[in-house]
Motif scaffolding. Structure first.
Motif, mmCIF file in Angstrom:
data_model
loop_
_atom_site.group_PDB
_atom_site.id
_atom_site.type_symbol
_atom_site.label_atom_id
_atom_site.label_comp_id
_atom_site.label_asym_id
_atom_site.label_seq_id
_atom_site.Cartn_x
_atom_site.Cartn_y
_atom_site.Cartn_z
ATOM 1 N N GLY A 230 0.802 -1.233 0.000
ATOM 2 C CA GLY A 230 0.000 0.000 0.000
ATOM 3 C C GLY A 230 0.824 1.267 0.000
ATOM 4 N N GLN A 231 2.150 1.135 -0.074
ATOM 5 C CA GLN A 231 3.015 2.329 -0.111
ATOM 6 C C GLN A 231 2.842 3.103 -1.408
ATOM 7 N N ARG A 232 3.149 4.384 -1.334
ATOM 8 C CA ARG A 232 3.145 5.245 -2.519
ATOM 9 C C ARG A 232 4.476 6.005 -2.569
ATOM 10 N N CYS A 233 4.579 6.883 -3.559
ATOM 11 C CA CYS A 233 5.686 7.853 -3.617
ATOM 12 C C CYS A 233 5.734 8.590 -2.269
ATOM 13 N N CYS A 234 6.922 8.902 -1.787
ATOM 14 C CA CYS A 234 7.051 9.513 -0.453
ATOM 15 C C CYS A 234 6.500 10.935 -0.399
ATOM 16 N N GLY A 235 6.418 11.606 -1.559
ATOM 17 C CA GLY A 235 5.898 12.978 -1.591
ATOM 18 C C GLY A 235 6.981 14.044 -1.636
ATOM 19 N N ALA A 236 8.262 13.628 -1.644
ATOM 20 C CA ALA A 236 9.349 14.623 -1.605
ATOM 21 C C ALA A 236 9.320 15.551 -2.819
ATOM 22 N N LEU A 237 9.111 14.978 -4.004
ATOM 23 C CA LEU A 237 9.100 15.824 -5.203
ATOM 24 C C LEU A 237 8.000 16.871 -5.096
ATOM 25 N N HIS A 238 6.849 16.464 -4.574
ATOM 26 C CA HIS A 238 5.714 17.381 -4.449
ATOM 27 C C HIS A 238 6.017 18.473 -3.422
ATOM 28 N N ALA A 239 6.552 18.077 -2.275
ATOM 29 C CA ALA A 239 6.841 19.064 -1.221
ATOM 30 C C ALA A 239 7.869 20.082 -1.707
ATOM 31 N N HIS A 240 8.911 19.603 -2.372
ATOM 32 C CA HIS A 240 9.969 20.528 -2.808
ATOM 33 C C HIS A 240 9.474 21.474 -3.893
ATOM 34 N N ALA A 241 8.475 21.030 -4.654
ATOM 35 C CA ALA A 241 7.925 21.893 -5.700
ATOM 36 C C ALA A 241 6.826 22.806 -5.161
ATOM 37 N N GLY A 242 6.531 22.690 -3.865
ATOM 38 C CA GLY A 242 5.514 23.562 -3.262
ATOM 39 C C GLY A 242 4.115 22.983 -3.296
ATOM 40 N N ASP A 243 3.966 21.725 -3.758
ATOM 41 C CA ASP A 243 2.659 21.078 -3.760
ATOM 42 C C ASP A 243 2.487 20.351 -2.422
ATOM 43 N N LEU A 244 2.232 21.122 -1.377
ATOM 44 C CA LEU A 244 2.179 20.539 -0.029
ATOM 45 C C LEU A 244 0.944 19.654 0.140
ATOM 46 N N ALA A 245 -0.158 20.023 -0.511
ATOM 47 C CA ALA A 245 -1.365 19.187 -0.414
ATOM 48 C C ALA A 245 -1.102 17.812 -1.022
ATOM 49 N N GLY A 246 -0.427 17.794 -2.173
ATOM 50 C CA GLY A 246 -0.090 16.522 -2.819
ATOM 51 C C GLY A 246 0.846 15.694 -1.950
ATOM 52 N N ALA A 247 1.835 16.352 -1.342
ATOM 53 C CA ALA A 247 2.783 15.648 -0.472
ATOM 54 C C ALA A 247 2.068 15.071 0.746
ATOM 55 N N ARG A 248 1.138 15.827 1.309
ATOM 56 C CA ARG A 248 0.421 15.344 2.504
ATOM 57 C C ARG A 248 -0.450 14.132 2.176
ATOM 58 N N ALA A 249 -1.085 14.170 1.017
ATOM 59 C CA ALA A 249 -1.938 13.034 0.626
ATOM 60 C C ALA A 249 -1.101 11.754 0.508
ATOM 61 N N LEU A 250 0.071 11.866 -0.099
ATOM 62 C CA LEU A 250 0.942 10.696 -0.249
ATOM 63 C C LEU A 250 1.487 10.256 1.110
ATOM 64 N N ALA A 251 1.830 11.210 1.958
ATOM 65 C CA ALA A 251 2.366 10.879 3.282
ATOM 66 C C ALA A 251 1.345 10.076 4.089
ATOM 67 N N ARG A 252 0.072 10.472 4.025
ATOM 68 C CA ARG A 252 -0.954 9.739 4.790
ATOM 69 C C ARG A 252 -1.030 8.285 4.341
ATOM 70 N N ARG A 253 -0.928 8.045 3.026
ATOM 71 C CA ARG A 253 -0.967 6.666 2.521
ATOM 72 C C ARG A 253 0.218 5.861 3.070
ATOM 73 N N ASN A 254 1.388 6.483 3.087
ATOM 74 C CA ASN A 254 2.580 5.763 3.550
ATOM 75 C C ASN A 254 2.544 5.521 5.057
ATOM 76 N N ILE A 255 2.070 6.498 5.788
ATOM 77 C CA ILE A 255 1.973 6.324 7.249
ATOM 78 C C ILE A 255 1.079 5.126 7.567
ATOM 79 N N ALA A 256 -0.072 5.058 6.897
ATOM 80 C CA ALA A 256 -0.988 3.938 7.133
ATOM 81 C C ALA A 256 -0.325 2.610 6.772
ATOM 82 N N ALA A 257 0.414 2.599 5.652
ATOM 83 C CA ALA A 257 1.066 1.352 5.204
ATOM 84 C C ALA A 257 2.130 0.896 6.209
ATOM 85 N N PHE A 258 2.928 1.835 6.691
ATOM 86 C CA PHE A 258 3.998 1.428 7.608
ATOM 87 C C PHE A 258 3.456 1.087 9.000
#
Ligand code: SF4
Ligand code: SF4
Length: 442
Positions: A230-258
């Motif tokens: 259930g892991q996804r992309c970590c969201g780093a590319l999104h966060a660094h590009a300023g897409d914080l909403a996109g990064a947060r959505a991916l982070a939630r998926r990874n947190i649940a998976a781990f």
């Protein structure tokens, strides 16, 4: 834009952030960090874009002043020059290591970019790449195609085409495994705890061989590797590009998976992804439903070299040769890990680790930077290639896929007789040789 001189610090600015022009933007949260800068300039010589361009606005101090001008309203949020100078930042965080005041530059940059994105979206190419990385099926398809191009040798064949296309093929060629088909069955470890390995997106698609090597070397050093579906992309590319909403959505998926995996550690073999996961607590700090869960997963995240260094790591069979180590920025400056990757390399008997001058300077890869700032990415890479050529080692080890591909492509196109390799690949090859595999040529 003319250079700006340092301006006097106004501590009341931080206290009154709520009444500033930026009050309803992501930049408001960065005001305390912005006010930490005392404009000393110690960070300037650590900044690759300042060294390449010589413009104060392309330095950490200059960019912090630009962010502050946005905060104070002395520059409008749609000022195109501000955007230009912030876009040129690599996000390498070399300035954070150099800064005596502890300015959280990376967080300021992400907040500034997120704020500017609300006024004008990032370039179309950046949006396209981020959209693909947020869609696993689409990304898997794209990377499967890339693997075919790599496997057939087309990537290496076209690596010397001029311009961006040639460099992209060279990057793909540089992602090839160091020592394929050297599998062995490590003893099942349990003593050091359970580990779930972040599969990653580029790592899963182009560096599956490094992921498998990571699992094997961890097991060899006493860790029990468990899966985390259930892991996804970590969201780093999104966060660094300023897409914080996109990064947060991916982070939630990874947190649940781990969480679901029950693993004591989350092992990461891509330093940019590792830093992102270690910063999940910051990313989701304002989300009451996720902040504690994010902080708990962040506390479990480890670069693979940290786990291996804690274990020794166990030596394998000799691999005679020389390797130069180049420190990925998000490992050295972001995670402050200098000793651990070297411990991985020095665990390989007969492998001589050659010093690389300025190994702490960014190579110019920086996520999608080489796509959106191609010329500056090359300018930043050029001195590193000269140092690698001088060092004369046939291998350059670095623990981040972007750096492996960017430096590797540069060496390929400059016809430097060397290749990049992940440190874990070398340790894995050493263990494979101990199990009877023939050591790689170099
Ligand atoms: S070193 Fe730190 S305090 Fe000094 S100018 Fe750079 S960011 Fe500001
Ligand atoms: S993150 Fe890197 S490129 Fe950006 S200001 Fe800091 S040192 Fe310069």
């Amino acid at each position: 834009m003319a250079d700006r001189s340092p301006v006097p610090v106004q501590p009341e600015l931080a206290r009154n952030a709520v009444s500033l022009p930026c009050a309803d933007t992501p930049l408001a949260a960065a005001v305390p960090g912005i006010m930490t800068c005392v404009h000393c300039g110690f960070c300037l010589q650590a900044c690759p874009t300042y060294l390449a361009l010589g413009d104060e606005n392309d330095s950490p101090r200059g960019r912090i002043l630009l962010a502050r001008a946005l905060v104070e309203g002395t520059l409008p949020l749609d000022d195109p020059d501000v955007r230009t100078h912030l876009d040129r930042c690599l996000g390498c965080r070399g300035c954070e290591t150099a800064c005596p005041s502890g300015v959280p530059y990376g967080h300021i940059l992400e907040a500034a970019r997120a704020t500017l994105n609300e006024i004008e979206p990032p370039p179309r190419l950046a949006r396209l790449v981020l959209a693909v990385f947020a869609r696993p099926a689409l990304l898997a398809l794209a990377l499967a195609g890339a693997r075919v191009v790599r496997l057939t040798g087309i990537a290496r064949l076209l690596a010397h085409l001029p311009g961006r296309a040639g460099f992209a093929f060279a990057m793909l060629a540089a992602s090839a495994p160091y020592a394929a088909n050297r599998r062995y069955a490590p003893r099942a470890g349990t003593a050091r705890g359970t580990v779930a390995v972040l599969a990653g997106c580029v790592m899963r698609g182009l560096f599956a061989h490094v992921n498998r090597a990571t699992e094997r070397v961890l097991a060899t050093n006493g860790y029990r590797v468990v899966s985390a579906p259930g892991q996804r992309c970590c969201g780093a590319l999104h966060a660094h590009a300023g897409d914080l909403a996109g990064a947060r959505a991916l982070a939630r998926r990874n947190i649940a998976a781990f969480e679901q995996s029950g693993a004591e550690f989350v092992a990461v073999n891509a330093s940019g992804c590792g830093l992102m996961i270690k910063e999940y607590g910051h990313l989701l700090a304002d989300d009451p439903a996720w902040s504690q869960r994010a902080a708990a997963i962040a506390a479990r995240a480890r670069d693979v070299s940290e786990l291996l260094a804690d274990a020794g790591p166990a030596p394998g069979a000799p691999i005679p040769g020389r390797v130069a180590y180049d420190a990925p920025c998000h490992l050295l400056h972001g995670q402050r890990l200098a000793r651990q990757p070297l411990a991985v390399l020095t665990a390989v008997p007969s492998l001589e680790v050659t010093p690389l001058p300025n190994a702490d300077q960014c190579c110019g890869s920086a996520g999608i930077y080489s796509l959106v700032q191609p010329q500056l990415a090359q300018d930043v890479l050029a001195p590193k290639l000269a140092e690698i050529a001088d060092a004369g080692a046939p291998l350059v080890a670095t623990g981040n896929p972007g750096c492996i591909m960017h430096i590797g492509a540069g060496m390929l196109r400059a016809r430097i007789p060397a290749r990049t390799v992940h440190p874990v690949e070398l340790l894995d090859a050493s263990y494979a040789a101990a199990h009877g595999a023939t050591p790689p040529d170099r």
